[in-house]
Design a protein around this motif. Structure first.
Motif, PDB file in Angstrom:
ATOM      1  N   UNK A  75       0.821  -1.214   0.000  1.00  0.00           N
ATOM      2  CA  UNK A  75       0.000   0.000   0.000  1.00  0.00           C
ATOM      3  C   UNK A  75       0.855   1.264   0.000  1.00  0.00           C
ATOM      4  N   UNK A  76       1.817   1.333   0.907  1.00  0.00           N
ATOM      5  CA  UNK A  76       2.668   2.518   1.019  1.00  0.00           C
ATOM      6  C   UNK A  76       3.509   2.686  -0.243  1.00  0.00           C
ATOM      7  N   UNK A  77       4.076   1.612  -0.742  1.00  0.00           N
ATOM      8  CA  UNK A  77       4.920   1.675  -1.942  1.00  0.00           C
ATOM      9  C   UNK A  77       4.085   2.086  -3.166  1.00  0.00           C
ATOM     10  N   UNK A  78       2.860   1.581  -3.264  1.00  0.00           N
ATOM     11  CA  UNK A  78       1.974   1.954  -4.377  1.00  0.00           C
ATOM     12  C   UNK A  78       1.689   3.453  -4.327  1.00  0.00           C
ATOM     13  N   UNK A  79       1.351   3.956  -3.148  1.00  0.00           N
ATOM     14  CA  UNK A  79       1.059   5.381  -2.985  1.00  0.00           C
ATOM     15  C   UNK A  79       2.265   6.227  -3.385  1.00  0.00           C
ATOM     16  N   UNK A  80       3.455   5.830  -2.940  1.00  0.00           N
ATOM     17  CA  UNK A  80       4.677   6.585  -3.258  1.00  0.00           C
ATOM     18  C   UNK A  80       4.973   6.575  -4.752  1.00  0.00           C
ATOM     19  N   UNK A  81       4.871   5.421  -5.372  1.00  0.00           N
ATOM     20  CA  UNK A  81       5.208   5.317  -6.797  1.00  0.00           C
ATOM     21  C   UNK A  81       4.202   6.065  -7.669  1.00  0.00           C
ATOM     22  N   UNK A  82       2.930   6.044  -7.288  1.00  0.00           N
ATOM     23  CA  UNK A  82       1.928   6.813  -8.035  1.00  0.00           C
ATOM     24  C   UNK A  82       2.208   8.304  -7.871  1.00  0.00           C
ATOM     25  N   UNK A  83       2.554   8.729  -6.663  1.00  0.00           N
ATOM     26  CA  UNK A  83       2.892  10.132  -6.424  1.00  0.00           C
ATOM     27  C   UNK A  83       4.085  10.551  -7.286  1.00  0.00           C
ATOM     28  N   UNK A  84       5.121   9.702  -7.334  1.00  0.00           N
ATOM     29  CA  UNK A  84       6.288   9.988  -8.174  1.00  0.00           C
ATOM     30  C   UNK A  84       5.897  10.019  -9.655  1.00  0.00           C
ATOM     31  N   UNK A  85       5.025   9.112 -10.040  1.00  0.00           N
ATOM     32  CA  UNK A  85       4.557   9.070 -11.430  1.00  0.00           C
ATOM     33  C   UNK A  85       3.810  10.335 -11.800  1.00  0.00           C
ATOM     34  N   UNK A  86       2.965  10.815 -10.905  1.00  0.00           N
ATOM     35  CA  UNK A  86       2.242  12.077 -11.156  1.00  0.00           C
ATOM     36  C   UNK A  86       3.221  13.231 -11.309  1.00  0.00           C
ATOM     37  N   UNK A  87       4.227  13.262 -10.462  1.00  0.00           N
ATOM     38  CA  UNK A  87       5.232  14.326 -10.538  1.00  0.00           C
ATOM     39  C   UNK A  87       6.016  14.226 -11.847  1.00  0.00           C
ATOM     40  N   UNK A  88       6.374  13.031 -12.252  1.00  0.00           N
ATOM     41  CA  UNK A  88       7.154  12.843 -13.477  1.00  0.00           C
ATOM     42  C   UNK A  88       6.347  13.264 -14.707  1.00  0.00           C
ATOM     43  N   UNK A  89       5.077  12.930 -14.723  1.00  0.00           N
ATOM     44  CA  UNK A  89       4.228  13.264 -15.862  1.00  0.00           C
ATOM     45  C   UNK A  89       3.953  14.766 -15.893  1.00  0.00           C
ATOM     46  N   UNK A  90       3.834  15.401 -14.712  1.00  0.00           N
ATOM     47  CA  UNK A  90       3.534  16.831 -14.639  1.00  0.00           C
ATOM     48  C   UNK A  90       4.748  17.699 -14.956  1.00  0.00           C
ATOM     49  N   UNK A  91       5.944  17.157 -14.889  1.00  0.00           N
ATOM     50  CA  UNK A  91       7.152  17.963 -15.095  1.00  0.00           C
ATOM     51  C   UNK A  91       7.122  18.705 -16.417  1.00  0.00           C
ATOM     52  N   UNK A  92       6.694  18.055 -17.479  1.00  0.00           N
ATOM     53  CA  UNK A  92       6.688  18.666 -18.798  1.00  0.00           C
ATOM     54  C   UNK A  92       5.336  18.442 -19.466  1.00  0.00           C
TER      55      UNK A  92
END
Length: 175
Positions: A75-92
């Motif tokens: 659960x915690x790892x899924x939440x973290x990786x989705x958060x990182x994914x959102x940040x990566x997609x939002x960068x550009x």
């Protein structure tokens, strides 16, 4: 590994995909509307899934078991990786990418089916009925060579006949 094609109604499923998708929905709702429109959930899921373990299931019991395991252990790892994914997609937000589509897979499936149908149809005209893509050249090449030789012989016979015609023996054609 041989797969029994009569059981092609059975599938396996990566439960992690479901868990990541649920988490993406939860996190996207919290984003401001002007940012939500720049987020491609498929890209976020791809980012997260490439960093999380797969949890495959092929039965309903296995699916439920893997879903519980995923929620409790990851659960915690899924939440973290989705958060990182959102940040990566939002960068550009202006970057463009060409997404994979199901249509391209369907086109490929259609082309493969057409090729298989053509191979089966060709096999009906050949003496060797056991035709496959591996042995097609070995079976067809000698037949084509034989036809070419017959065509060459027929062309030579036509040339010989045209030279040996009696028309030139006619006195009107002689000088």
């Amino acid at each position: 590994m041989a797969i029994n094609r009569s059981e092609n109604d059975y599938i396996n499923r990566n439960v992690m995909e479901v868990l990541v998708s649920e988490e993406i929905e939860r996190q996207i709702v919290r984003l401001p509307n002007n940012i939500q429109k720049f987020v491609n959930p498929i890209e976020v899921a791809t980012y997260a899934l490439n960093r999380l373990p797969a949890l495959y299931a092929s039965s309903q019991q296995g699916y439920n078991k893997q879903k519980l395991k995923g929620r409790s252990e990851y659960r915690v790892q899924i939440t973290q990786e989705v958060r990182k994914g959102l940040a990566a997609v939002q960068k550009d937000p202006l970057r463009s990418s060409i997404p994979l589509t199901a249509e391209k897979e369907q086109d490929l499936d259609r082309v493969i089916k057409e090729a298989q149908d053509a191979l089966r149809e060709l096999a009906e005209y050949l003496p060797e009925k056991d035709l496959s893509w591996k042995n097609i050249v070995k079976l067809v090449k000698p037949l084509l060579a034989e036809l070419q030789a017959e065509d060459d012989a027929a062309a030579n016979a036509r040339k010989v006949r045209s030279r040996s015609t009696n028309m030139w023996d006619n006195p009107a054609h002689k000088k």
